[in-house]
Design a protein around this motif. Structure first.
Motif, PDB file in Angstrom:
ATOM      1  N   GLY A   1      18.427 -33.501   3.976  1.00 43.96           N
ATOM      2  CA  GLY A   1      17.195 -34.095   4.459  1.00 43.96           C
ATOM      3  C   GLY A   1      17.367 -34.956   5.692  1.00 43.96           C
ATOM      4  N   GLY A   2      18.503 -34.800   6.385  1.00 45.66           N
ATOM      5  CA  GLY A   2      18.778 -35.612   7.570  1.00 45.66           C
ATOM      6  C   GLY A   2      19.405 -36.945   7.267  1.00 45.66           C
ATOM      7  N   LYS A   3      19.603 -37.269   5.994  1.00 45.49           N
ATOM      8  CA  LYS A   3      20.193 -38.569   5.636  1.00 45.49           C
ATOM      9  C   LYS A   3      21.669 -38.632   5.986  1.00 45.49           C
ATOM     10  CE  LYS A   3      17.133 -38.918   1.611  1.00 45.49           C
ATOM     11  NZ  LYS A   3      17.088 -39.060   0.136  1.00 45.49           N
ATOM     12  N   SER A   4      22.403 -37.553   5.696  1.00 47.88           N
ATOM     13  CA  SER A   4      23.846 -37.584   5.924  1.00 47.88           C
ATOM     14  C   SER A   4      24.232 -37.047   7.295  1.00 47.88           C
ATOM     15  CB  SER A   4      24.567 -36.771   4.838  1.00 47.88           C
ATOM     16  OG  SER A   4      24.148 -35.415   4.878  1.00 47.88           O
ATOM     17  N   TYR A   5      23.417 -36.124   7.864  1.00 50.87           N
ATOM     18  CA  TYR A   5      23.809 -35.536   9.147  1.00 50.87           C
ATOM     19  C   TYR A   5      22.585 -34.957   9.836  1.00 50.87           C
ATOM     20  CZ  TYR A   5      26.251 -32.585  12.563  1.00 50.87           C
ATOM     21  OH  TYR A   5      26.689 -32.011  13.725  1.00 50.87           O
ATOM     22  N   LEU A   6      22.508 -35.208  11.154  1.00 47.42           N
ATOM     23  CA  LEU A   6      21.443 -34.659  11.974  1.00 47.42           C
ATOM     24  C   LEU A   6      21.998 -34.451  13.380  1.00 47.42           C
ATOM     25  CD1 LEU A   6      18.442 -33.907  12.475  1.00 47.42           C
ATOM     26  CD2 LEU A   6      18.041 -36.311  13.014  1.00 47.42           C
ATOM     27  N   ARG A   7      21.807 -33.239  13.910  1.00 50.91           N
ATOM     28  CA  ARG A   7      22.310 -32.914  15.244  1.00 50.91           C
ATOM     29  C   ARG A   7      21.214 -32.266  16.069  1.00 50.91           C
ATOM     30  NH1 ARG A   7      24.148 -28.149  17.453  1.00 50.91           N
ATOM     31  NH2 ARG A   7      24.170 -27.136  15.391  1.00 50.91           N
ATOM     32  N   VAL A   8      21.067 -32.718  17.320  1.00 45.22           N
ATOM     33  CA  VAL A   8      20.152 -32.108  18.282  1.00 45.22           C
ATOM     34  C   VAL A   8      20.957 -31.833  19.550  1.00 45.22           C
ATOM     35  CG1 VAL A   8      18.066 -32.376  19.654  1.00 45.22           C
ATOM     36  CG2 VAL A   8      18.139 -33.284  17.323  1.00 45.22           C
ATOM     37  N   GLU A   9      20.989 -30.561  19.944  1.00 46.38           N
ATOM     38  CA  GLU A   9      21.788 -30.151  21.100  1.00 46.38           C
ATOM     39  C   GLU A   9      20.914 -29.354  22.062  1.00 46.38           C
ATOM     40  OE1 GLU A   9      26.047 -27.860  22.025  1.00 46.38           O
ATOM     41  OE2 GLU A   9      25.339 -28.176  19.962  1.00 46.38           O
TER      42      GLU A   9
END
Length: 615
Positions: free
Chosen positions: A50-58
């Protein structure tokens, strides 16, 4: 009282993060907007838990050199505005310079970026607002930002986040919003190791809708393009006859910025007032282009809301434009109004419309048949007492003489009867105004709403099909129905298949995000099976997609029970009496499935109070 002092930058950034970063989707929003402002042609979003542990935007935008990369992490550092007057004509998405420092203060933040003319990229690692390292790295042109362990340094904020399914649905919905707004950009959305959607650059909006939401939604939308009064309204509008149970597919954009606008929402609903059923919402993807000086996008910390400087003018333009498009889609064209000829009435002396003599020739009395026949009018929907047979708590009634138990020696006395029946408690006096009926009781007068009573009886009959001690039968469809879903609804349907089988559905997976409906429960009309299933899935997605199958099914069942099959219903006196008897045997005879009253009683004492004397 303690002394006043200036807060450290780290604490100030964490406080500011509370306004900008309220959940993982807010982080994704800020990073996607920066990528779009950087001129990216490709944006990839990846998240886990849910984006709590990891979120990446490239992205593959212009990138940043080392000095610019360090400077973007300072508060109020931005390349979008130079002076206060620039706020009146904002053309970009991110402009305040608060997002990156706020995000880096409450997470493990990694920024990698490489400018076009640089031979290598640069990596900056910040953990909870503390700089860990700055070093060179190899990477293609563009920017890559990773946000891990969000709110670990602020545990009080982390515990207020919702479940992983809910937070994931917010990120997915947000990515779809920006993908629709920019069809010329290639968008990819990845959850863990699963690709939710990968949409290449599209030439037009309808192709992007088909890529993201599926063919079923794209087929019920039609293009709209209206320009007037310095404003332009474009996008896609739902065709008359198509509607949704929630507002999830009412999407609004102002100058390509996704917004929550009450002005646009109310204008759309008002335009569809007579074209969509009550309680249903039209699908729409509307883009309003307006002079940026006439709209204020800086009234909300997360820029979700905006304010129009001429709100009434915008609303009027939207209603008129949408109504015009709906009428064109409905096949209605404006006809030239013929001039009405007037003549003087010999009796009153006033000018009245002139009657065409040809009318008398067409409708002369000799053209009518001499014999007249009494035609019994049937109600616009058929009342189905058979649907109530499965409910043992509802007594079967048929007119005045009825028995609920064939083994009993004495007949069960009905509570409701016709006006001439002396052995009942409620006697029907009359029915009028469509669905209203009037009963005389021993204590006063009862005003009864027939349509609401039908909805309650039908709802409890449907509700009984979900009881665990009842075996629900299935009826095979003559031709199987294909259903195309998006990634979230598809995943939820796969989890729900065992429980849907228990309540009478037979559904087979037919490919990626494709399913085939083979059979439906016996209590459900086969023609309405697909619409019921879509209502069920949309309500489940709107509620977060948790495993509450029975609750979601009952909410969809309420919509099925309360859908109006006709503009106006008519009931015979025997049907009203039968419904009233069945209603009084229901578990909740007081309100319809939507909570509105079915009947109310006016006691004799109220009449005595009004007349100021004994009756």
């Amino acid at each position: 009282m303690s002394k006043i002092r200036i807060l450290p930058d780290r604490v100030a950034n964490q406080i500011a993060a509370g306004e900008v970063v309220e959940r993982p989707a807010a982080v994704a929003k800020e990073l996607i907007e920066n990528s779009i402002d950087a001129g990216a042609n490709k944006i990839e979003i990846e998240f886990r838990n849910g984006g709590k542990s990891y979120l990446r935007v490239e992205d593959d935008g212009v990138g940043m050199d080392p000095d610019q990369a360090l400077l973007c992490l300072e508060r109020h550092a931005t390349s979008k505005i130079r002076k206060a007057s620039d706020l009146d004509e904002i053309q970009t998405f991110g402009f305040r310079g608060e997002a990156l420092p706020s995000i880096s203060s409450v997470s493990r933040f990694t920024l990698r970026s490489r400018a076009k003319n640089s031979s290598e990229g640069n990596e900056i690692l910040i953990n909870g607002g503390k700089m860990i390292h700055v070093k060179e790295c190899g990477m293609p042109q563009g920017t890559r930002i990773e946000v891990a362990h969000l709110f670990n340094s602020v545990p009080g904020r982390r515990k207020f986040l919702k479940t992983e399914v809910t937070e994931s649905s917010h990120i997915i919905h947000l990515a779809k919003l920006y993908a629709l707004a920019h069809p010329q950009i290639t968008f990819s959305l990845i959850e863990g190791a699963r690709t939710l959607f990968r949409s290449p650059a599209c030439e037009n909006l309808i192709d992007r809708v088909r890529e993201i939401f599926g063919k079923s939604l794209s087929e019920c939308l039609a293009p709209i393009e209206v320009q007037a009064e310095g404003m332009n309204l474009g996008g896609l509008l739902g065709k008359p006859g198509y509607s949704r149970p929630t507002r999830k597919e009412m999407l609004f954009y102002v100058n390509r910025r996704p917004v929550e606008s009450k002005t646009m929402s109310y204008a759309l609903l008002e335009a569809y007032h007579t074209y969509a059923p009550k309680g249903r919402f039209p699908p729409a993807v509307l883009f309003l282009t307006i002079d940026s000086s006439l709209v204020d996008v800086n009234i909300h910390p997360a820029k979700r809301e905006l304010r129009f400087r001429e709100d009434m003018k915008v609303r009027g333009f939207l209603i008129e434009s949408i109504l015009q498009s709906i009428q064109e889609l409905s096949g209605k064209r404006s006809r030239e109004i013929k001039k009405i000829e007037l003549e003087k009435d010999s009796l009153s002396g006033r000018m009245v419309p002139k009657i065409d003599d040809r009318i008398f020739e067409k409708f002369k009395p000799s053209s009518f048949p001499q014999s007249s026949h009494i035609v019994e009018l049937k109600p616009e929907f058929e009342f189905l007492p058979g649907a109530l047979a499965s409910n043992p708590s509802i007594k079967k009634t048929s007119g005045i003489e009825d028995r609920s138990d064939t083994n009993s020696k004495e007949p069960v006395k009905p509570v409701v009867g016709l006006r001439g029946d002396p052995n009942v408690t409620w006697r029907l006096v009359d029915h009028s105004h469509g669905s209203m009926a009037l009963f005389i009781t021993t204590h006063g007068v009862v005003v009864f709403h027939c349509r609401s009573a039908y909805e309650r009886i039908r709802f409890e009959a449907l509700e009984d099909s979900f009881e665990k001690n009842q075996k629900v039968g299935s009826q095979s469809l003559l031709l199987s129905e294909s259903i195309e879903l998006d990634g979230v609804e598809s995943a939820f349907l796969q989890k729900s298949l065992p429980q849907l089988v228990e309540i009478g559905f037979v559904i087979e997976e037919f490919g990626r995000n494709f399913f085939r409906l083979e059979a439906c429960p016996t209590w459900l009309d086969p023609e309405k099976a697909v619409s019921y299933l879509r209502d069920f899935l949309e309500i489940a997605s709107e509620s977060g997609g948790e495993s509450k199958i029975v609750m979601y099914a009952k909410e969809a069942m309420i919509k099925q029970a309360t859908k109006n099959p006709g503009a106006k219903e008519t009931f015979s006196e025997n049907e009203i009496v039968r419904m009233a008897n069945q209603l009084l045997s229901c578990r909740n005879p007081y309100t319809c499935p939507q909570g509105r009253p079915i009947y109310y009683e006016l006691p004799v004492r109220d009449f005595e109070t009004r007349f100021r004397r004994k009756i």
